[in-house]
Design an enzyme around this catalytic site. Structure first.
Site, PDB file in Angstrom:
ATOM      1  N   GLY A  46       0.833  -1.198   0.000  1.00  0.00           N
ATOM      2  CA  GLY A  46       0.000   0.000   0.000  1.00  0.00           C
ATOM      3  C   GLY A  46       0.866   1.246   0.000  1.00  0.00           C
ATOM      4  N   GLN A  51       3.379   9.897   0.541  1.00  0.00           N
ATOM      5  CA  GLN A  51       4.661   9.188   0.657  1.00  0.00           C
ATOM      6  C   GLN A  51       5.572   9.429  -0.543  1.00  0.00           C
ATOM      7  OE1 GLN A  51       2.563   5.351   1.980  1.00  0.00           O
ATOM      8  NE2 GLN A  51       4.543   5.213   3.011  1.00  0.00           N
ATOM      9  N   CYS A  98       5.810   0.088   7.147  1.00  0.00           N
ATOM     10  CA  CYS A  98       5.492   1.251   6.326  1.00  0.00           C
ATOM     11  C   CYS A  98       6.705   1.571   5.455  1.00  0.00           C
ATOM     12  CB  CYS A  98       5.165   2.436   7.242  1.00  0.00           C
ATOM     13  SG  CYS A  98       4.725   3.933   6.350  1.00  0.00           S
ATOM     14  N   LEU A  99       6.461   1.851   4.173  1.00  0.00           N
ATOM     15  CA  LEU A  99       7.579   2.141   3.268  1.00  0.00           C
ATOM     16  C   LEU A  99       8.311   3.421   3.670  1.00  0.00           C
ATOM     17  CD1 LEU A  99       5.990   1.168  -0.174  1.00  0.00           C
ATOM     18  CD2 LEU A  99       7.667  -0.122   1.163  1.00  0.00           C
ATOM     19  N   HIS A 140      -4.527   1.993   7.664  1.00  0.00           N
ATOM     20  CA  HIS A 140      -3.143   2.491   7.725  1.00  0.00           C
ATOM     21  C   HIS A 140      -2.932   3.587   6.677  1.00  0.00           C
ATOM     22  CE1 HIS A 140       1.412   1.635   7.918  1.00  0.00           C
ATOM     23  NE2 HIS A 140       1.280   2.416   6.856  1.00  0.00           N
ATOM     24  N   GLU A 141      -3.432   3.332   5.451  1.00  0.00           N
ATOM     25  CA  GLU A 141      -3.202   4.292   4.358  1.00  0.00           C
ATOM     26  C   GLU A 141      -4.044   5.564   4.532  1.00  0.00           C
ATOM     27  OE1 GLU A 141      -0.672   3.808   2.645  1.00  0.00           O
ATOM     28  OE2 GLU A 141      -0.409   1.681   3.067  1.00  0.00           O
ATOM     29  N   HIS A 144      -2.380   7.919   6.738  1.00  0.00           N
ATOM     30  CA  HIS A 144      -1.350   8.737   6.066  1.00  0.00           C
ATOM     31  C   HIS A 144      -1.942  10.040   5.531  1.00  0.00           C
ATOM     32  CE1 HIS A 144       2.422   6.554   6.005  1.00  0.00           C
ATOM     33  NE2 HIS A 144       1.842   5.437   5.593  1.00  0.00           N
TER      34      HIS A 144
HETATM   35 NI    NI Z   1       2.608   3.492   5.607  1.00  0.00          NI
END
Ligand code: NI
Length: 175
Positions: A46, A51, A98-99, A140-141, A144
Site C-alpha cells: 500500500g 509518501q 510502512c515504506l 493504515h493508508e 497517512h
Molecule cells: Ni505506511
C-alpha cells in the site's frame, strides 16, 4: 510510468493533512500509475500519495496473494478520497510496516472490519466492506492522508525510540 522517491521518517511532509482530489484528471491518473510502479518496486502492498510528496487523498494498494507456484497475478487498486464510513467494535492485531519507516515492524490494534467509501479512476463512488489485511491496510493508508503514522499507536517509549533511530539515520545521510 515512473518510479518516484518515497519520503522517509522524520520528513515533516508525512505529518501533512492531504487535500481531496477534486477531479480525476490525466495528471491524477499518471500519479496513480507512478504510485503503483513505486509500490511494486519497493516492494510494498500500500502507498499513500503523501509518501511520494504529493499531499492528495489518493492511495494505491495490491493485496494479491501468491499462488502455490509462488507467482502473483497483480491486482492493482486505486482509492481516491477514501473514507471510513463504519467500523466494527471488534478489534484485530496485525504486524504493520510502512515504506516511509523501512525495516521497522510492530503490532497495531485496529477495528477488525470497516466500510470504506471512495472514488475510483472512472470517477465512480464505491462502498466496500473490508476485513482482514484489507481492513488494516486501508486504515493504515487513510491515516497517512491525515498525517498519522502507525508508530503513533505504539507506546511513547517505542515511538521515541524509532523516531530517534530515524532522525539519527537522516542526519548521518545528510552529513
Ligand atoms: Ni505506511
Amino acid at each position: 510510468m515512473a518510479i518516484r522517491e518515497i519520503i522517509i521518517l522524520p520528513d515533516k511532509q508525512l505529518r501533512l493533512v492531504s487535500k481531496p482530489v477534486e477531479k480525476v484528471t490525466a495528471e491524477i491518473r499518471r500519479l496513480a500509475e507512478d504510485m503503483l510502479e513505486t509500490m511494486y518496486d519497493a516492494p510494498g502492498i500500500g502507498l499513500a500519495a503523501i509518501q511520494v510528496a504529493q499531499p492528495l487523498r489518493l492511495i494505491t494498494m495490491d493485496l494479491a496473494k501468491r499462488d502455490e507456484n509462488g507467482e502473483t497475478a497483480p491486482k492493482p487498486r486505486v482509492f481516491i478520497n477514501p473514507e471510513i464510513v463504519a467500523k466494527s467494535e471488534e478489534m484485530s492485531v496485525y504486524e504493520e510496516g510502512c515504506l516511509s519507516i523501512p525495516e521497522y515492524y510492530e503490532e497495531v490494534e485496529r477495528p477488525a472490519r470497516v466500510r470504506v467509501r471512495f472514488t475510483d479512476l472512472d470517477g465512480k463512488v464505491i462502498e466496500e466492506d473490508a476485513e482482514g489485511l484489507y481492513a488494516t491496510c486501508i486504515q493504515h493508508e487513510i491515516d497517512h492522508l491525515n498525517g498519522v503514522l502507525f508508530v503513533d499507536y505504539l507506546s511513547k517509549l517505542k515511538r521515541d525510540r524509532v523516531m530517534k533511530k530515524f532522525t539519527k539515520a537522516a542526519k548521518r545521510a545528510g552529513e
